[in-house]
Scaffold this motif. Sequence first.
Motif, PDB file in Angstrom:
ATOM      1  N   GLY A 138       1.798  21.899  13.634  1.00 30.01           N
ATOM      2  CA  GLY A 138       3.161  22.261  13.271  1.00 30.01           C
ATOM      3  C   GLY A 138       3.556  23.501  14.036  1.00 30.01           C
ATOM      4  O   GLY A 138       2.994  23.810  15.097  1.00 30.01           O
ATOM      5  N   TYR A 139       4.513  24.244  13.496  1.00 35.06           N
ATOM      6  CA  TYR A 139       5.048  25.416  14.181  1.00 35.06           C
ATOM      7  C   TYR A 139       4.931  26.639  13.285  1.00 35.06           C
ATOM      8  O   TYR A 139       5.245  26.598  12.106  1.00 35.06           O
ATOM      9  CB  TYR A 139       6.498  25.157  14.609  1.00 35.06           C
ATOM     10  CG  TYR A 139       6.548  24.041  15.625  1.00 35.06           C
ATOM     11  CD1 TYR A 139       6.368  24.298  16.980  1.00 35.06           C
ATOM     12  CD2 TYR A 139       6.676  22.712  15.215  1.00 35.06           C
ATOM     13  CE1 TYR A 139       6.357  23.268  17.906  1.00 35.06           C
ATOM     14  CE2 TYR A 139       6.668  21.681  16.137  1.00 35.06           C
ATOM     15  CZ  TYR A 139       6.499  21.964  17.484  1.00 35.06           C
ATOM     16  OH  TYR A 139       6.465  20.931  18.399  1.00 35.06           O
ATOM     17  N   ASN A 140       4.457  27.736  13.893  1.00 30.24           N
ATOM     18  CA  ASN A 140       4.224  28.981  13.169  1.00 30.24           C
ATOM     19  C   ASN A 140       5.526  29.725  12.898  1.00 30.24           C
ATOM     20  O   ASN A 140       6.599  29.334  13.362  1.00 30.24           O
ATOM     21  CB  ASN A 140       3.271  29.873  13.962  1.00 30.24           C
ATOM     22  CG  ASN A 140       1.871  29.290  14.043  1.00 30.24           C
ATOM     23  OD1 ASN A 140       1.470  28.520  13.171  1.00 30.24           O
ATOM     24  ND2 ASN A 140       1.128  29.657  15.071  1.00 30.24           N
ATOM     25  N   GLY A 141       5.403  30.852  12.191  1.00 27.99           N
ATOM     26  CA  GLY A 141       6.565  31.576  11.698  1.00 27.99           C
ATOM     27  C   GLY A 141       7.371  32.334  12.722  1.00 27.99           C
ATOM     28  O   GLY A 141       8.523  32.680  12.468  1.00 27.99           O
ATOM     29  N   GLY A 142       6.806  32.643  13.893  1.00 27.98           N
ATOM     30  CA  GLY A 142       7.547  33.362  14.919  1.00 27.98           C
ATOM     31  C   GLY A 142       6.806  34.597  15.395  1.00 27.98           C
ATOM     32  O   GLY A 142       5.574  34.660  15.354  1.00 27.98           O
ATOM     33  N   TRP A 143       7.579  35.607  15.823  1.00 26.65           N
ATOM     34  CA  TRP A 143       7.028  36.849  16.360  1.00 26.65           C
ATOM     35  C   TRP A 143       7.707  38.024  15.683  1.00 26.65           C
ATOM     36  O   TRP A 143       8.928  38.055  15.555  1.00 26.65           O
ATOM     37  CB  TRP A 143       7.213  36.921  17.874  1.00 26.65           C
ATOM     38  CG  TRP A 143       6.337  35.935  18.575  1.00 26.65           C
ATOM     39  CD1 TRP A 143       6.578  34.605  18.772  1.00 26.65           C
ATOM     40  CD2 TRP A 143       5.046  36.194  19.141  1.00 26.65           C
ATOM     41  NE1 TRP A 143       5.529  34.013  19.431  1.00 26.65           N
ATOM     42  CE2 TRP A 143       4.569  34.972  19.670  1.00 26.65           C
ATOM     43  CE3 TRP A 143       4.255  37.337  19.255  1.00 26.65           C
ATOM     44  CZ2 TRP A 143       3.331  34.869  20.298  1.00 26.65           C
ATOM     45  CZ3 TRP A 143       3.024  37.232  19.888  1.00 26.65           C
ATOM     46  CH2 TRP A 143       2.576  36.009  20.394  1.00 26.65           C
ATOM     47  N   TYR A 144       6.904  38.992  15.271  1.00 28.70           N
ATOM     48  CA  TYR A 144       7.427  40.111  14.500  1.00 28.70           C
ATOM     49  C   TYR A 144       7.061  41.440  15.151  1.00 28.70           C
ATOM     50  O   TYR A 144       5.928  41.629  15.622  1.00 28.70           O
ATOM     51  CB  TYR A 144       6.847  40.092  13.081  1.00 28.70           C
ATOM     52  CG  TYR A 144       7.305  41.253  12.227  1.00 28.70           C
ATOM     53  CD1 TYR A 144       8.487  41.168  11.499  1.00 28.70           C
ATOM     54  CD2 TYR A 144       6.575  42.430  12.168  1.00 28.70           C
ATOM     55  CE1 TYR A 144       8.929  42.226  10.725  1.00 28.70           C
ATOM     56  CE2 TYR A 144       7.005  43.496  11.389  1.00 28.70           C
ATOM     57  CZ  TYR A 144       8.181  43.399  10.670  1.00 28.70           C
ATOM     58  OH  TYR A 144       8.615  44.447   9.916  1.00 28.70           O
ATOM     59  N   GLY A 145       8.022  42.378  15.138  1.00 24.71           N
ATOM     60  CA  GLY A 145       7.741  43.740  15.568  1.00 24.71           C
ATOM     61  C   GLY A 145       8.607  44.185  16.725  1.00 24.71           C
ATOM     62  O   GLY A 145       9.491  43.472  17.202  1.00 24.71           O
TER      63      GLY A 145
END
Length: 448
Positions: free
Chosen positions: A222-229
């Motif tokens: 599937g697809y992960n939550g994204g990129w943070y920071g």
Amino acid sequence: MPSPAIPRTTMRRRAAASVAAMTAIAAASALAQPVAAAPPPSATQQKLAQQSCEGLRRAVAEEQKGSASGPLFLTSYRLADARQGPPLEPALSGVAFTYDNALAGIALLACGDKASARRIGDAVVRAMERDPAMPDGRIRNAYRAGPMNEDKAALPGRWDAAKNQWIADAYQVSTATGNVAWAALLLLNLYEADRSPAYLASARRLLGWIEQRTRARNAPDGYNGGWYGWDNAQRAQTWKSTEHNIDIAMAAAWAARAAGAQGEAERQQARVALDFVNRMWSAQEQRFFIGTKEDGATVSTDGSGLDAQLWPLLAAPEGSCAWARGLQWVDRHHRSGEGYGFSRNPDGIWTEGSAQAAATLVARKGAAPEALWQLLAAQRADNGLYYATPSARISTGLAIGPDSTGADFFYYRWPHLGATAWVALAATGFNPFTGKTAAAGANSSCPA
């Protein structure tokens, strides 16, 4: 996430689907049998459609600052009267969240205002093409509201004179996968409305970013939550969300249909995302798990987010008839008075989610209860937007982001663009996942 009461959280989200269910999504979004004739909208629903559309048009007029054309982002939270309700968080002042704006653009199409919808869509495209630091085709979680008159897309932030420094928010400059998918859905709705190849190309580019930057490296696929920071220290969000993956599945399937023979990558992407959503369906509990925990593998079975329960039902990909039983689970576990709350056993009504419930009921059953329409109508603020909640504050049980030390994500009684857009979508019967209205047969009923 920026601060309490943001419109969308990066922390949101079993029986395996049959092969037919996974492969059919690229072919159609509606279920097999036509719906029976729906009753005509009530006077309350009709007035709600009119007033919510007027509220969105007013938001455009107040935001454009003399620029009657050109790319435009709308403020997500705008107080009707500073004396009413809690004061607005400084971190939210003048901030245009991508998710809210994508919804507003789609809702403006539902309202018949294609010109205003294009302005928001054009802002999304320009933001992709002119990111101040990341030229990889991503969309940030938020931008500075107003006309896009600068060479580079302006990110949110403010100067703190007392501290003599620029203050920004890590969530707002980050990229959550679901927000990218909603930006793609806006562009696909615009493509459906006027067949501009540029909108389709930009939507496919966003889906390509999702594939390249968020595809999972572990099971379940599937697809992960994204990129943070911050830009120089972003870290991957390795949890997977049911909500994000249904967004991706529907956007990718739509793009694949539009691209024809050139859409094989999107067809595969749609199958991967829909397969994940199917894995999150619990046949035993008759509801969706919200996704995985941070390891990307362990299914999170405790909590529930209303949008994760409703969006798959509203999207209604082929093969999803069994999911319709989830409406009963929602009524048992998310009901709050005549509306619905964000979390399981909620502490108050969530206007946006209650409008999502109305939209889903219209799509699945042809109508929503009159009491639900009246509840939504009662949330209208003096500035034409609709309050995020009638309560002073409601909780979600979720954290704003990975820097949080606890469940600090709340909604407050502030007029909210996203809530207004969902009210308009529900009242007009417009499905953002398909670009069609329920009255035109956009969705179909499942066998009894």
